[in-house]
Design a protein around this motif. Structure first.
Motif, PDB file in Angstrom:
ATOM      1  N   THR A 326     -79.468  28.650  94.245  1.00  0.00           N
ATOM      2  CA  THR A 326     -79.922  28.561  95.396  1.00  0.00           C
ATOM      3  C   THR A 326     -78.496  28.236  96.662  1.00  0.00           C
ATOM      4  O   THR A 326     -77.504  27.902  96.049  1.00  0.00           O
ATOM      5  N   PRO A 327     -78.767  28.853  97.729  1.00  0.00           N
ATOM      6  CA  PRO A 327     -77.603  28.578  98.489  1.00  0.00           C
ATOM      7  C   PRO A 327     -76.932  27.319  99.051  1.00  0.00           C
ATOM      8  O   PRO A 327     -77.771  26.263  98.793  1.00  0.00           O
ATOM      9  N   ILE A 328     -75.735  27.538  99.033  1.00  0.00           N
ATOM     10  CA  ILE A 328     -74.811  26.254  99.324  1.00  0.00           C
ATOM     11  C   ILE A 328     -75.510  25.444 100.303  1.00  0.00           C
ATOM     12  O   ILE A 328     -75.841  23.890 100.176  1.00  0.00           O
ATOM     13  N   GLU A 329     -75.867  25.888 101.438  1.00  0.00           N
ATOM     14  CA  GLU A 329     -76.438  25.195 102.659  1.00  0.00           C
ATOM     15  C   GLU A 329     -77.755  24.439 102.301  1.00  0.00           C
ATOM     16  O   GLU A 329     -78.228  23.325 102.821  1.00  0.00           O
ATOM     17  N   ILE A 330     -78.631  24.908 101.329  1.00  0.00           N
ATOM     18  CA  ILE A 330     -79.946  24.471 100.908  1.00  0.00           C
ATOM     19  C   ILE A 330     -79.635  23.493  99.992  1.00  0.00           C
ATOM     20  O   ILE A 330     -80.099  22.282 100.015  1.00  0.00           O
ATOM     21  N   ARG A 331     -78.514  23.659  99.010  1.00  0.00           N
ATOM     22  CA  ARG A 331     -78.344  22.863  97.956  1.00  0.00           C
ATOM     23  C   ARG A 331     -77.752  21.477  98.458  1.00  0.00           C
ATOM     24  O   ARG A 331     -77.719  20.374  97.950  1.00  0.00           O
ATOM     25  N   GLY A 332     -76.951  21.849  99.532  1.00  0.00           N
ATOM     26  CA  GLY A 332     -76.323  20.580 100.293  1.00  0.00           C
ATOM     27  C   GLY A 332     -77.336  19.441 100.962  1.00  0.00           C
ATOM     28  O   GLY A 332     -76.794  18.327 101.011  1.00  0.00           O
ATOM     29  N   LYS A 333     -78.592  19.855 101.139  1.00  0.00           N
ATOM     30  CA  LYS A 333     -79.542  18.884 101.597  1.00  0.00           C
ATOM     31  C   LYS A 333     -79.876  17.673 100.519  1.00  0.00           C
ATOM     32  O   LYS A 333     -80.167  16.726 100.957  1.00  0.00           O
ATOM     33  N   ILE A 334     -79.641  18.358  99.371  1.00  0.00           N
ATOM     34  CA  ILE A 334     -80.048  17.274  98.377  1.00  0.00           C
ATOM     35  C   ILE A 334     -78.953  16.696  97.629  1.00  0.00           C
ATOM     36  O   ILE A 334     -78.927  16.112  96.170  1.00  0.00           O
ATOM     37  N   GLN A 335     -77.733  17.232  97.960  1.00  0.00           N
ATOM     38  CA  GLN A 335     -76.456  16.872  97.091  1.00  0.00           C
ATOM     39  C   GLN A 335     -76.147  15.534  96.900  1.00  0.00           C
ATOM     40  O   GLN A 335     -75.846  15.173  95.900  1.00  0.00           O
ATOM     41  N   ASP A 336     -76.239  14.685  98.111  1.00  0.00           N
ATOM     42  CA  ASP A 336     -75.698  13.205  97.931  1.00  0.00           C
ATOM     43  C   ASP A 336     -76.867  12.644  96.689  1.00  0.00           C
ATOM     44  O   ASP A 336     -76.187  11.931  95.945  1.00  0.00           O
ATOM     45  N   SER A 337     -77.987  12.966  96.918  1.00  0.00           N
ATOM     46  CA  SER A 337     -79.162  12.308  96.101  1.00  0.00           C
ATOM     47  C   SER A 337     -78.675  12.584  94.667  1.00  0.00           C
ATOM     48  O   SER A 337     -78.816  11.767  93.930  1.00  0.00           O
ATOM     49  N   CYS A 338     -78.808  13.884  94.126  1.00  0.00           N
ATOM     50  CA  CYS A 338     -78.500  14.420  93.080  1.00  0.00           C
ATOM     51  C   CYS A 338     -77.258  14.000  92.442  1.00  0.00           C
ATOM     52  O   CYS A 338     -77.187  13.557  91.391  1.00  0.00           O
ATOM     53  N   THR A 339     -76.129  14.021  93.156  1.00  0.00           N
ATOM     54  CA  THR A 339     -74.871  13.577  92.447  1.00  0.00           C
ATOM     55  C   THR A 339     -74.929  12.081  92.184  1.00  0.00           C
ATOM     56  O   THR A 339     -74.360  11.703  91.237  1.00  0.00           O
ATOM     57  N   LYS A 340     -75.445  11.364  93.095  1.00  0.00           N
ATOM     58  CA  LYS A 340     -75.658   9.833  92.694  1.00  0.00           C
ATOM     59  C   LYS A 340     -76.619   9.734  91.562  1.00  0.00           C
ATOM     60  O   LYS A 340     -76.248   8.816  90.540  1.00  0.00           O
ATOM     61  N   ILE A 341     -77.397  10.302  91.503  1.00  0.00           N
ATOM     62  CA  ILE A 341     -78.110  10.235  90.251  1.00  0.00           C
ATOM     63  C   ILE A 341     -77.592  10.492  89.064  1.00  0.00           C
ATOM     64  O   ILE A 341     -77.602   9.703  87.945  1.00  0.00           O
ATOM     65  N   SER A 342     -77.047  11.708  88.898  1.00  0.00           N
ATOM     66  CA  SER A 342     -76.278  11.969  87.791  1.00  0.00           C
ATOM     67  C   SER A 342     -75.091  11.132  87.474  1.00  0.00           C
ATOM     68  O   SER A 342     -74.998  10.883  86.393  1.00  0.00           O
ATOM     69  N   VAL A 343     -74.163  10.769  88.617  1.00  0.00           N
ATOM     70  CA  VAL A 343     -73.277   9.604  88.052  1.00  0.00           C
ATOM     71  C   VAL A 343     -73.762   8.225  87.530  1.00  0.00           C
ATOM     72  O   VAL A 343     -73.167   7.625  86.597  1.00  0.00           O
ATOM     73  N   GLU A 344     -74.834   7.786  88.251  1.00  0.00           N
ATOM     74  CA  GLU A 344     -75.448   6.482  87.822  1.00  0.00           C
ATOM     75  C   GLU A 344     -75.759   6.629  86.639  1.00  0.00           C
ATOM     76  O   GLU A 344     -75.918   5.590  85.621  1.00  0.00           O
TER      77      GLU A 344
END
Length: 459
Positions: A326-344
């Motif tokens: 998936t292009p970076i600009e599309i992935r960026g829309k869910i980056q914060d939520s996905c990264t937080k889920i992964s880290v938590e």
């Protein structure tokens, strides 16, 4: 004219000399090759011992046990009492003494109880058979052997019996056949059964004593650490997944150098090891932090949930180097939520692993699970919006699949937490002191001009 020309004497002499030279060179290199082989064996042996020094201890314990049991042959009074039956004590040590206490106790008790039960039944069968005359004796003994062997063999197919008593059932069949059939030709069948039982008990007791008292290896403790380590491996993967997947570069990233991306793979194949360890751990007495009748079955439940999470992580890993990204600009829309889920989720799994390792009833993982569930709700709301309308379906699918897998991992982490807390409760883990302590903060004198103040709390 014949196509095969005779070889000249000079040519034959040159060939013979060349072959002799090759053999001489091979013989000269043989000591070096032998020395290199010995050094390689020594290096691998040293490495094997350094990886787990308990292997060296077990080898020494086996040597010590066989040395002690060999005294049956060295001392005439002992040999006179047991005779050739003393060999059963030696065979018992070789077969019973295992790497762990649980395995040794399981085999030792199985062997002693099976020998006692089979010997008693065989004596009874022999006694009944002798009442029917010489001809009827052979028929009855054969009938008893058929019935007992068939019943004991069928019992091996019962899962619980096979898990704990498979070895004992095999010894039962062997002992029953040996005593009952030998009694047909030997009138001293009672003495035979007595000596066999006595030597087996002596061999089993020596094996158990050495295994328990000299550098014991507790298989239950190994299972305890394995389950906790597997959870940490999943946490390590999730800790770095978010940043790696949402990197600015669209080029596929090689994960060969990322050890945390490969650690989870061993979790996928750990089921058989955990089941074997749990079955053997049930034989072990209370020791250290593990009381008698420790709930080993709970570790299997945690292990199954951990593997379920590992399979989802396996799917996540496949999207890191997928050809369709998936292009970076599309992935960026869910980056914060996905990264937080992964880290938590990573922090929650590591906290749960710490609960198992330290054997404490702490619920710090609940904070991280709550944060991951909040991020999961935010991610669900993003997926329901119209942010994806301008992109093609083929471009959206990889990122949507990653988001879906992360949502499933949140649920899986919550299930793992519930199982860990259940284990902590049933195993009576140590409760953490959650009381707050009063303290005094000393005021800063007026003549000291500082803009920032740091308060350090020491537990």
């Amino acid at each position: 004219m014949d196509a095969t020309m005779p070889t000249s004497p000079a040519h034959q002499e040159t060939s013979s000399y060349g072959g002799l030279t090759c053999r001489c060179q091979w013989l000269k290199a043989l000591p070096n090759k032998f020395n290199a082989l010995v050094m390689e064996i020594a290096r691998k042996t040293k490495q094997l011992g350094q990886e787990d020094p308990r292997r060296v201890y077990h080898s020494l314990k086996m040597g010590l046990a066989l040395t002690l049991i060999s005294l049956f042959y060295y001392f005439q009074p002992v040999y006179h009492n047991f005779g050739e039956n003393a060999i059963w004590a030696v065979l018992t040590v070789v077969l019973v003494l295992e790497f762990s206490v649980g395995a040794t106790l399981g085999k030792g008790l199985n062997r002693m109880l099976a020998t006692l039960t089979a010997g008693t039944l065989a004596l009874g069968a022999h006694r009944l058979a002798t009442l029917s005359g010489r001809t009827g004796e052979a028929i009855l003994i054969s009938t008893f052997v058929f019935i007992m062997a068939a019943i004991a063999t069928f019992m091996k197919f019962i899962p619980k019996m096979k898990a704990r008593y498979d070895y004992g059932l095999t010894i039962f069949i062997l002992t029953f056949c040996l005593v009952s059939v030998s009694g047909y030709r030997d009138d001293q069948v009672l003495e035979l059964a007595h000596k066999r039982l006595t030597t087996i008990i002596i061999g089993s007791c020596i094996s158990i004593f050495i295994c328990v008292c000299i550098y014991p290896v507790w298989i239950g403790e190994d299972l305890h650490n394995l389950v906790a380590t597997n959870m940490e491996k999943l946490g390590n993967f999730l800790e770095g997944f978010g940043d790696l997947y949402f990197m600015v570069s669209e080029e596929p990233q090689s994960n060969d150098s990322k050890s945390f991306l490969q650690g989870y793979k061993s979790v996928l194949t750990s089921k058989s090891s955990e089941e074997t360890m749990a079955n053997l751990a049930r034989w072990e007495p209370g020791h250290g932090r593990f009381r008698f009748r420790h709930p080993w079955k709970n570790y299997l439940k945690i292990g199954n949930l951990t593997r379920e999470c590992a399979y989802k992580i396996e799917s996540l890993n496949s999207y890191l180097n997928s050809e369709i990204q998936t292009p970076i600009e599309i992935r960026g829309k869910i980056q914060d939520s996905c990264t937080k889920i992964s880290v938590e989720c990573s922090k929650a799994l590591k906290e749960l692993a710490s609960v198992i390792k330290k054997m404490t009833q702490a619920r710090l993982a609940d904070l991280h699970i709550a944060s991951s569930k909040t991020a999961a709700e935010e991610l669900k709301n993003l997926l329901k919006t119209s942010l994806w309308e301008e992109a093609e379906l083929l471009q959206i699918l990889p990122a949507a699949s990653v988001a879906s897998l992360l949502l499933e991992i949140v649920e899986c982490t919550e299930k793992i937490a519930g199982s860990v807390y259940e284990l902590a409760n049933e195993a009576s883990f140590k409760r953490m002191d959650t009381t707050f302590h009063r303290g005094v903060v000393q005021p800063i004198p007026n003549n000291i001009n500082v803009s920032d103040h740091t308060i350090t709390i020491i537990e």
